[in-house]
Scaffold this motif. Structure first.
Motif, mmCIF file in Angstrom:
data_model
loop_
_atom_site.group_PDB
_atom_site.id
_atom_site.type_symbol
_atom_site.label_atom_id
_atom_site.label_comp_id
_atom_site.label_asym_id
_atom_site.label_seq_id
_atom_site.Cartn_x
_atom_site.Cartn_y
_atom_site.Cartn_z
ATOM 1 N N PHE A 110 0.857 -1.178 0.000
ATOM 2 C CA PHE A 110 0.000 0.000 0.000
ATOM 3 C C PHE A 110 0.894 1.229 0.000
ATOM 4 O O PHE A 110 2.067 1.156 0.370
ATOM 5 C CB PHE A 110 -0.918 -0.003 1.227
ATOM 6 N N GLY A 133 -4.206 0.859 -2.157
ATOM 7 C CA GLY A 133 -3.578 -0.411 -2.483
ATOM 8 C C GLY A 133 -2.788 -0.328 -3.762
ATOM 9 O O GLY A 133 -3.211 0.322 -4.720
ATOM 10 N N LEU A 143 -7.013 -6.083 -2.714
ATOM 11 C CA LEU A 143 -6.531 -4.740 -2.373
ATOM 12 C C LEU A 143 -7.710 -3.962 -1.806
ATOM 13 O O LEU A 143 -8.461 -3.329 -2.544
ATOM 14 C CB LEU A 143 -5.958 -4.035 -3.597
ATOM 15 N N GLY A 186 -6.499 -0.590 3.038
ATOM 16 C CA GLY A 186 -5.844 -1.722 3.687
ATOM 17 C C GLY A 186 -6.683 -2.379 4.757
ATOM 18 O O GLY A 186 -6.154 -3.145 5.578
#
Length: 129
Positions: free
Chosen positions: A37, A47, A109, A113
């Protein structure tokens, strides 16, 4: 103690390349996915790429497809992010994170996060002439 340590960041000119590394230690689970990330100043964390434990499935943000490549060496417990054709907009702090219970066979993703359980301290990447 679960730990992720990133390295490899630095200053690079536009069009240049860098390879980031994420070294993992202390995991008891053998099935974690790793994600990269990044967060630029004043922006939300986004991401970049992720990879499953086997390496058989990867995922990339549209903004880095064709320029970044993620890979892992399980013998070394290390995940790499090869970044090429870097642009000024790639400038950010890059973090690696571990999803200890990933969806079967894939990595995701997630926004900001979310769902990733463990995080490294980050490494700065600056793309500038």
């Amino acid at each position: 103690q679960l730990q992720l340590v990133e390295s490899g960041g630095g200053l690079v000119q536009p069009g240049g390349s860098l390879r980031l590394s994420c070294a993992a230690s202390g995991f008891t689970s053998d099935n974690y996915a790793i994600g990269w990330f990044r967060q630029a100043p004043g922006k939300e964390r986004e991401g970049v790429s992720c990879i499953t434990r086997s390496g058989g499935s990867t995922n990339y943000a549209e903004s880095v497809k064709g320029r970044f490549t993620i890979s892992r060496d399980n013998a070394k417990n290390t995940v790499y992010l090869q970044m090429s054709s870097l642009k000024p907009e790639d400038t950010a702090i890059y973090y690696c994170a571990a999803d200890a219970v990933p969806p079967f066979g894939i990595c995701v993703l997630t926004k900001g996060g979310a769902g990733y359980d463990y995080w490294g301290q980050g490494t700065q990447v600056t793309v500038s002439s």
